[in-house]
Write a protein that holds these residues in place. Structure first.
Motif, PDB file in Angstrom:
ATOM      1  N   GLY A  20       0.852  -1.165   0.149  1.00 48.74           N
ATOM      2  CA  GLY A  20       0.101  -0.108  -0.050  1.00 48.74           C
ATOM      3  C   GLY A  20       0.931   1.271   0.015  1.00 48.74           C
ATOM      4  N   TYR A 322      -6.195   4.455   5.721  1.00 51.34           N
ATOM      5  CA  TYR A 322      -6.650   4.461   4.469  1.00 51.34           C
ATOM      6  C   TYR A 322      -7.323   5.960   4.030  1.00 51.34           C
ATOM      7  N   THR A 380      -5.238   1.810   0.128  1.00 47.88           N
ATOM      8  CA  THR A 380      -4.374   2.932  -0.483  1.00 47.88           C
ATOM      9  C   THR A 380      -4.805   4.022   0.324  1.00 47.88           C
TER      10      THR A 380
END
Ligand code: GLU
Length: 562
Positions: A20, A322, A380
């Motif tokens: 990520g 995230y 992400t």
């Protein structure tokens, strides 16, 4: 030296791509030592390089990382190969991975929440760890009794199971004990200041008068608080932090306050209630949570909680953040949704205009599609915007192979066909490419020697007299007359390159379809549709997927998508 830097950069970029966007110095070190074992004797030097390069890489935007990946000649496939979820950081630091989902029962779950729930759950399962469901219901002003069950139902529907279940409203004494400990140690205090005055001082990095009281003065204020000696809003417990913290919002944050409103679960048992950062921070520690996976809007909260962890001498869990997930044009905020439901502008939490889990379930979205979508968005840190079209595309992929097909004619008009073969019925596959799914029968009614059909008004509006069209899976006909009743003559049987229209005939049933904007379209469906059950999701050919919403007194379906 430059060579080793380049090698480190390659491994750091590769590691970041798999995790990520964040590389771990430990992992990079392992890779580089395997590649260049000669450096084993110069570990200290190497680890400085690794730290520097990893830091550089971790600061890059995703675009920069992509650019560098191409530049150092790493196969880009490497990035795509791992479309699954990356590993969590620090997994080797813990014996058992423990994650949690901590919803506030103040509104229904929606697409914005499922990310925390699905990712936290998924990781606990991947590492054979533990997953906790914790209701963060310490605000009696907005906790709603019906939400506990609805949230659990939504989670189960999404395929989530939990190993432990907690209600913070049952744990108030635990928070009190911790508050008292901090007050006794002079790490927290009871503040009686007017909020405005407190803020002015805080923003200039100055202590309010309450901060400097002795621990025993604060303890007696605390007891007074618990005993109902203050009116609502007259006292809060504050956690001491560094008053020069660059962000004033972190300084001496409020931890417990007075709320007189009765709590939907525990009634008027408590007057003093913990605020989010306090109860969450304490519970994450006491419950042994190893990884807190949540949206980056909680960044400041994390700093607040870390200050409290430092007071207790606790280690903060590994925090994984995230980006925001927004759905343009869709109301995702709980407060707004609740207001619209209360004011009667929406029919309920499952109103088709909402992106709540309840609404998606009602519309015919499959949990597997939602899961896949959320896992593809992944961890992400970049904000993502999700359109209905993307949701539709995911769901279609899962529905298409399993949904039975039926004919439905919206806004039907009557059509007589002259000189046609005398079919009494036609048998069609429930699924065009899967004969094993079986067949359905469409009976055909004959009036005065001519079969009678109902076709969609919109389809007929595309035709002129003399045009040939196909009654799907049956025959081609030529339009002869438009009014007062549409009439056509038989043309041929074999498939032709002409417009193909759905039709119904004998035994057609009235079906109302609720569209995504809550408008209703009425039409006729083939007879087999009457035998469907609530919850069945089918495709009305060329019209769209629908989920049966009720079968009595009326047959009603909700439109899923095209
Ligand atoms: N109850 C919090 C929320 O729903 C949990 C946030 C967190 O993960 O700490 O926003």
């Amino acid at each position: 030296m430059e060579d080793v830097r380049r090698a480190v950069l390659r491994w750091a970029l590769a590691n970041a791509a798999e995790h990520g966007g964040k590389a771990s110095p430990k992992a990079v070190m392992g890779k580089i030592l395997a590649e260049l074992p000669g450096w084993k004797s110069r570990i200290a030097e190497l680890s400085i390089i690794v730290d520097q390069v990893v830091d550089e890489v971790n600061r890059m935007t995703p675009e920069e990382q992509q650019f560098q990946i191409r530049k150092v000649g790493l196969p880009e496939k490497r990035v795509e190969e791992r479309r699954g979820l990356p590993d969590l950081p620090d997994i080797h630091e813990y014996k058992t991975i423990v994650t949690r989902f901590a919803p506030n029962p103040n509104g229904p779950l929606h697409m914005g929440h499922v990310r925390a729930a699905l990712l936290s759950h998924e990781y606990s399962r991947r590492y054979k760890g533990k997953f906790i469901l914790r209701f963060e219901d310490t605000n009696p002003e907005n906790a709603m009794l019906e939400m506990y069950e609805l949230i659990k139902r939504d989670l189960r529907w999404l395929g989530i199971s939990w190993d432990e279940e907690y209600y913070q409203s049952d744990r108030v004494e635990i928070y009190y004990a911790h508050a008292e400990e901090l007050i006794r140690e002079g790490k927290a205090y009871v503040c009686e200041c007017d909020v405005e005055n407190f803020r002015k001082l805080r923003d200039s990095g100055l202590p309010c008068p309450c901060r400097n009281l002795t621990a025993s003065e604060n303890l007696s204020r605390w007891r007074k608080m618990l005993a109902g000696g203050y009116d609502e809003g007259r006292a809060v417990v504050r956690i001491k932090t560094d008053l020069s913290h660059p962000n004033p919002a972190v300084r001496d944050w409020p931890a417990l306050r007075i709320v007189t409103k009765s709590h939907p679960r525990v009634g008027g048992k408590y007057l003093v209630w913990p605020l989010y950062n306090f109860s969450t921070g304490i519970d994450d520690h006491l419950m042994g949570v190893t990884h807190v996976i949540r949206g980056k809007e909680h960044e400041i909260n994390e700093e607040r909680q870390r200050a409290m962890y430092a007071h207790f001498g606790w280690k903060y869990p590994t925090a994984v953040q995230y980006g925001r997930l927004s759905m343009p044009g869709v109301e995702l905020s709980k407060t707004q949704t609740m207001q619209m439901v209360r004011s009667g502008n929406l029919q309920g939490f499952d109103d088709v205009r909402l992106a709540t889990i309840a609404a998606l379930r009602r519309r015919g979205f499959l949990p597997a599609a939602i899961r896949q979508l959320i896992f593809d968005i992944g961890l992400t840190p970049v904000d993502s915007s999700l359109s209905w079209e993307t949701l539709y595309a995911y769901n279609r992929k899962f529905l298409d192979p399993v949904a039975n097909r039926y004919f439905f004619v919206a806004n039907p008009v009557k059509l007589l066909v002259h000189n046609a073969p005398k079919f009494k019925e036609v048998r069609l596959r429930l699924h065009p490419s899967k004969p094993e799914m079986g067949e359905r029968v469409l009976p055909i009614v004959i009036e005065n020697d001519s079969p009678v059909f109902y076709v969609a008004k919109d389809d007929m509006a595309t035709l002129r007299v003399g045009d040939i069209f196909r009654l799907k899976d049956l025959m081609n006909v030529k339009l002869e007359r438009l009014a007062p009743v549409f009439e056509a003559s038989f043309h041929s049987l074999e498939v032709m390159d002409v417009p193909k229209f759905q039709w119904v005939s004998a035994g057609a049933v009235v079906l109302e379809v609720i569209k995504p904007d809550a408008s209703v379209e009425t039409g006729l469906a083939e007879p087999s549709v009457a035998a469907l059950n609530v919850g069945d999701i089918v495709q009305l050919e060329r019209y769209g997927f629908v989920r049966i919403d009720s079968t009595s007194p009326k047959l009603i379906a909700v439109y899923t998508h095209k």
